[in-house]
Design a protein around this motif. Structure first.
Motif, mmCIF file in Angstrom:
data_model
loop_
_atom_site.group_PDB
_atom_site.id
_atom_site.type_symbol
_atom_site.label_atom_id
_atom_site.label_comp_id
_atom_site.label_asym_id
_atom_site.label_seq_id
_atom_site.Cartn_x
_atom_site.Cartn_y
_atom_site.Cartn_z
ATOM 1 N N PHE A 175 0.814 -1.188 -0.108
ATOM 2 C CA PHE A 175 0.169 -0.177 -0.016
ATOM 3 C C PHE A 175 0.832 1.502 0.176
ATOM 4 C CE2 PHE A 175 -2.253 -3.452 2.064
ATOM 5 C CZ PHE A 175 -3.485 -3.567 1.137
ATOM 6 N N GLU A 206 -3.849 3.126 4.534
ATOM 7 C CA GLU A 206 -4.270 2.229 3.417
ATOM 8 C C GLU A 206 -4.074 1.178 4.132
ATOM 9 O OE1 GLU A 206 -4.250 2.831 -1.055
ATOM 10 O OE2 GLU A 206 -2.533 4.148 -0.116
ATOM 11 N N ASP A 225 -6.647 0.389 7.113
ATOM 12 C CA ASP A 225 -7.727 0.107 6.643
ATOM 13 C C ASP A 225 -8.091 -1.127 5.767
ATOM 14 O OD1 ASP A 225 -8.513 2.654 7.573
ATOM 15 O OD2 ASP A 225 -8.371 3.643 5.374
ATOM 16 N N PHE A 226 -7.150 -1.738 5.273
ATOM 17 C CA PHE A 226 -7.422 -2.854 4.250
ATOM 18 C C PHE A 226 -8.150 -4.158 5.099
ATOM 19 C CE2 PHE A 226 -6.013 -6.891 2.112
ATOM 20 C CZ PHE A 226 -6.328 -6.618 0.745
#
Length: 446
Positions: free
Chosen positions: A296, A301, A304-305
């Motif tokens: 990422f 990111e 969050d993933f």
């Protein structure tokens, strides 16, 4: 009097030797106690007294003295005043053991969460399910089997939760005193199966190929260059690693002394050729978590993933994966969720990656994770445990499962369209073969 003096001198000398021999372990003991206390109070919302007497009540952890700061959201522990360790809670990231360089005032990123579809009936949301009676289930047998799982008074071998899901319906459920359907429970190494699933999602999105060499810069010009992501997922990279929780070992140093847990396995030398020696390694899973982070463009990111692509996507809204001080998800060990939400994770695999019409990973990924690792005696796949070799002799060999310390399990049983979750606190072995045999005996032919 002289005899008494000699006895006292001998006792003091023995105590001194004991302190010298065990002093290095005190960091681990107080670290475990502080971390477990902080997480259990602030993540699971359980009481200090119960954690102190039960969860931290086994040897040698029980020699640590715990303290809690409810306002500062931290816990500390020391052993006879030595080696004091502190763990702090951070919203969205859980609890983390800290060192002297930690700045509690420093801002930090946290995962952005979604509660979309929470209003749907279980399992696709958190609302109560539409109950269905199945004519082929013997509910009396089923209730007895589940009740039997709670049939011990030994505090070190207690079942805390059982959830049985058949054809997407909870058909049996029971909790120990102090626990409920809303209590988060630590899955320990069941978190490894979550990390594997994140790789399956990336593979399905054509963002990685697990057969490619592991993208570790430090390995590019030595004998480790041939280690693939596949080798890491199957834990047969050939890298050195000692997974022993009874002493100071690679795994205890990593979990209770390291700031960056993703880097520990990366630094290890090659001991064997890849794909020739299976060796269970929590360090490998944390290395995979670190490699995942590199996929990422930003830390946000990465954070969050895990939730946007998997956990919140399947309604595991109670779930939380704790991070280390460096910001890596501790994928080896620190995933929390309610038993009902752990069951949702099993259902995702039972449905071969399809969740209410959304294909999160390909059906072939299920075939991949249940492929036995060479030299594992058919007991291990890609961060999942297997029954392919009949280790559990009285249940189907097709069963596979997420497995965590102290008896945490999510059993996926394709032959019976069933998921069984058992959470507990064991320091002795638990009869999972008998437990599953009793439950499956309640399922008759349709």
């Amino acid at each position: 009097m002289k005899k008494l003096k000699w006895i006292l001198l001998i006792l003091l000398a023995a105590l001194g030797v004991g302190v010298i021999l065990n002093y290095p372990k005190l960091n681990i003991i107080s670290g475990y106690s502080a971390k477990n206390m902080s997480s259990s109070v602030f993540v699971a919302e359980r009481s200090f007294d119960v954690i102190d007497s039960i969860d931290n009540g086994f040897a040698p952890v029980n020699i640590a003295a715990d303290e809690i700061d409810l306002n500062g959201k931290s816990a500390s522990a020391s052993v006879y005043g030595f080696k004091k360790r502190t763990a702090v809670y951070r919203e969205g990231l859980g609890s983390v053991l800290i060192n002297d360089d930690f700045d509690p005032e420093k801002p930090y990123l946290k995962p952005r969460r979604s509660h979309e579809n929470a209003s749907l009936s279980y399992p696709y949301g958190d609302a109560e399910q539409q109950d269905t009676l199945f004519g082929n289930l013997d509910y009396t047998k089923l209730r007895t089997a589940v009740s039997n799982a709670f049939g011990t008074s030994n505090p070190n071998q207690q079942t805390r939760a059982v959830v049985v899901v058949y054809k997407d319906q909870i058909v049996a459920e029971q909790y120990a005193s102090g626990f409920s359907k809303n209590t988060r429970i630590l899955g320990w190494s069941m978190t490894k199966s979550i990390v594997s699933t994140l790789y399956g999602i990336l593979q399905h999105q054509n963002r990685i190929d697990v057969q490619d060499p592991a993208p570790v810069d430090a390995w590019k010009n030595d004998e480790r260059a041939g280690i693939s992501l596949h080798n890491l997922l199957q834990m047969n990279s050939g890298l050195e690693w000692e997974e022993d929780y009874t002493k100071i070992s690679d795994v205890t140093r990593m979990l209770f002394l390291e700031e960056n847990m993703a880097s520990v396995q990366e630094r290890k030398k090659a001991k064997y050729e890849p794909n020739t020696h299976w060796n269970y390694s929590s360090g490998t899973t944390n290395l995979l978590s670190g490699i995942l982070r590199k996929q990422f463009s930003s830390h946000q990111e990465y954070l969050d993933f895990a939730y946007s692509a998997l956990l919140d996507k399947i309604g595991m809204h109670s779930s939380l994966i704790e991070t280390d001080m460096a910001g890596n998800y501790v994928g080896s060990s620190y995933g929390w969720a309610t038993p009902r939400d752990w069951a949702k994770f099993g259902l995702l695999y039972l449905h071969k990656g399809n969740w209410n019409g959304m294909q999160l990973f390909s059906p072939e990924w299920v075939d991949y994770v249940v492929q036995p690792t060479p030299t594992s005696e058919e007991r291990y796949g890609a961060q999942f445990w297997l029954n392919a070799g009949g280790y559990l002799p009285d249940v189907p060999k097709s069963i596979y499962y997420a497995d965590g310390y102290q008896g945490q399990r999510v059993f996926i049983i394709p032959s019976h369209d069933m998921v069984v979750v058992r959470m507990g606190l064991d320091t002795e072995s638990y009869d999972f073969n008998g437990f599953l045999k009793e439950i499956l005996a309640a399922v008759g032919k349709e």
